[in-house]
Design a protein around this motif. Structure first.
Motif: not given
Length: 469
Positions: A407-425, A427-435
């Motif tokens: 879980p730590g690896f997952y969070g470190y990779k996905l949370i507060a990521s500067d990768d635009v494509n991670t944010k796009r993912r 927004e595509s999967c969970s648009p209600e959580e994008a904000d």
């Protein structure tokens, strides 16, 4: 549309989470107070619960980067650190295989107390009962579908509730009768602040970590109706609070009943009467029915590991490389001009991978792996006769990896990521959580890193304390 999908209610999700977490490991928690002292034991149980809860929240957050219902440890590994998928399978295998060995040891410990053969030594009866359990366990483990074993959770819940009531009852009677119901040789002193030592503390730390481990968190999130992060966090808070209360109350009641005479499994401390015999028999039935439920994922994970290494050894990894290249070429993570269609293709592939069909298991391999793992489980149970030792090793390895490291690896990779494509993912999967500010929280990213470091430190120190006494 996701909000309209029917699923589990928050209440049923809390019940399922608590039922999944609380298992036979609760029998050793009072013993942890003997090694840790009441004060330090309380702090460790609370801190372990907090850390495990954060790991569960990170799993819930990671599920938002995949289509609903497709998130598993394996599929999340595919979008974060693909090479960790083998580590995940290894963690699941250690967890399930080790717990199964502990189940067999528990069977050998308890059944001789339920029914004793005249003239037989304790060791002979233990070997007989462990071997005799094959009559039920082996046929169930050779079933390719285990839907009929869903009622094992009902038996497990009844057994755990009964055992908790038994521990509370003995403690209350002891208090009311000034401990006259407890034999003098089973009464020991109470350590409120002084632990037995650093090594004993770390030996039992693995037991506490394992007691909190919830390997089915992704499934619980997938089945939740309207699985918003607010709901996921609320379910985690409530579930871990209930679990921590039960763990602490059982630890207090069990330890204050016997004190420092406790030796591992608390059920072995009680006298042979109808109430304790019923509890032991019910618990044995629970572990026998639960054995195949743990055996099936262990076999699948072992097969996955075998498949990966056999492919590498035979130099036939071209197919896997082409598969990864195709994912990279079509994924919106690499700047596709049509992110939606590419993402749907990738999601479909991840769903397929998540169901494990990419790793074949022939009928012949199914039976060979089953025979090997069953033989290894029974051999381990006969060689390792300490229930608390097995739980300590499993907790320090599989429990730590599942609860903290992955879980730590997952969070470190996905949370507060500067990768635009991670944010796009997201927004595509969970648009209600994008904000949702949770996904941009620097604090949560630091907590993720802390879980990785904490988990690895706990693993190595616990294993050192266990293996090098």
């Amino acid at each position: 549309m996701n909000d309209q999908i029917k699923g589990a209610t928050p209440l049923s999700s809390v019940i399922n989470t608590v039922n999944t977490i609380i298992g036979s490991g609760i029998l050793v928690l009072p013993y942890a107070f003997r090694t840790d002292s009441i004060f330090l034991g309380t702090l460790i149980i609370l801190f372990a619960g907090l850390a495990n809860g954060m790991g569960m929240i990170l799993q819930g957050a990671a599920s938002k980067f995949l289509p609903r219902g497709t998130a598993t440890f394996f599929t999340v590994c595919r979008i974060t650190y693909p090479k960790l998928s083998v580590l995940f399978d290894f963690a699941i295998f250690l967890q399930c295989f080790g717990v199964n060995i502990s189940y067999l040891v528990l069977t050998g410990d308890l059944l001789p107390l339920v029914y004793t053969f005249d003239g037989w030594s304790a060791h002979s009866m233990k070997v007989f009962y462990i071997a005799y359990s094959t009559i039920m366990i082996v046929p169930l483990c050779l079933m390719k579908k285990i839907d009929s074993l869903k009622y094992a959770s009902v038996v497990a819940l009844a057994a755990i509730v009964y055992i908790c009531v038994l521990i509370y009852g003995y403690f209350i009677v002891a208090i009311c009768t000034d401990y006259k119901n407890i034999p003098t040789e089973k009464l020991g002193g109470i350590s409120y602040f002084k632990p037995q030592g650093i090594k004993p503390v770390f030996k039992t730390l693995g037991v506490i970590v394992l007691a909190y481990t919830c390997p089915t968190q992704f499934s619980i999130v997938s089945e939740l109706e309207n699985p918003t992060m607010k709901r996921i966090c609320s379910i985690t808070y409530v579930s871990m609070s209930i679990t921590a209360f039960i763990f602490l109350s059982v630890s207090y009641a069990g330890y204050l009943t016997f004190g420092n005479t406790l030796a591992g499994n608390i059920l072995l401390m009680y006298g042979n009467n109808f109430y304790t015999q019923a509890g032991r028999a019910l618990l044995v039935l629970m572990v026998i029915l639960s054995f195949p439920l743990m055996f099936h994922p262990a076999r699948v994970s072992f097969n996955n590991i075998y498949h990966v290494f056999s492919e590498k050894l035979s130099n036939k990894s071209e197919t896997a490389e082409e598969e990864h290249a195709r994912i990279d070429e079509t994924s919106p993570l690499f700047g596709s001009h049509e992110p939606d269609s590419a993402f749907l293709e990738l999601s479909h592939e991840l769903v397929t991978l998540g169901h494990g069909v990419d790793v074949p298991m022939s009928t012949q391999r199914f039976y060979i792996l089953s025979a090997v793992l069953l033989a290894a489980s029974y051999s381990g149970a006969l060689l390792l006769n300490s229930f608390e030792l097995i739980l300590s090793i499993v907790g320090a390895t599989g429990g730590v990896l599942i609860s903290f490291v992955l879980p730590g690896f997952y969070g470190y990779k996905l949370i507060a990521s500067d990768d635009v494509n991670t944010k796009r993912r997201l927004e595509s999967c969970s648009p209600e959580e994008a904000d949702n500010g949770l996904f941009t929280s620097p604090l949560l990213k630091k907590i993720s890193l802390f879980l990785i470091v904490w988990g690895l430190i706990v693993m190595f120190i616990c294993l050192y304390s266990i293996l090098f006494e």
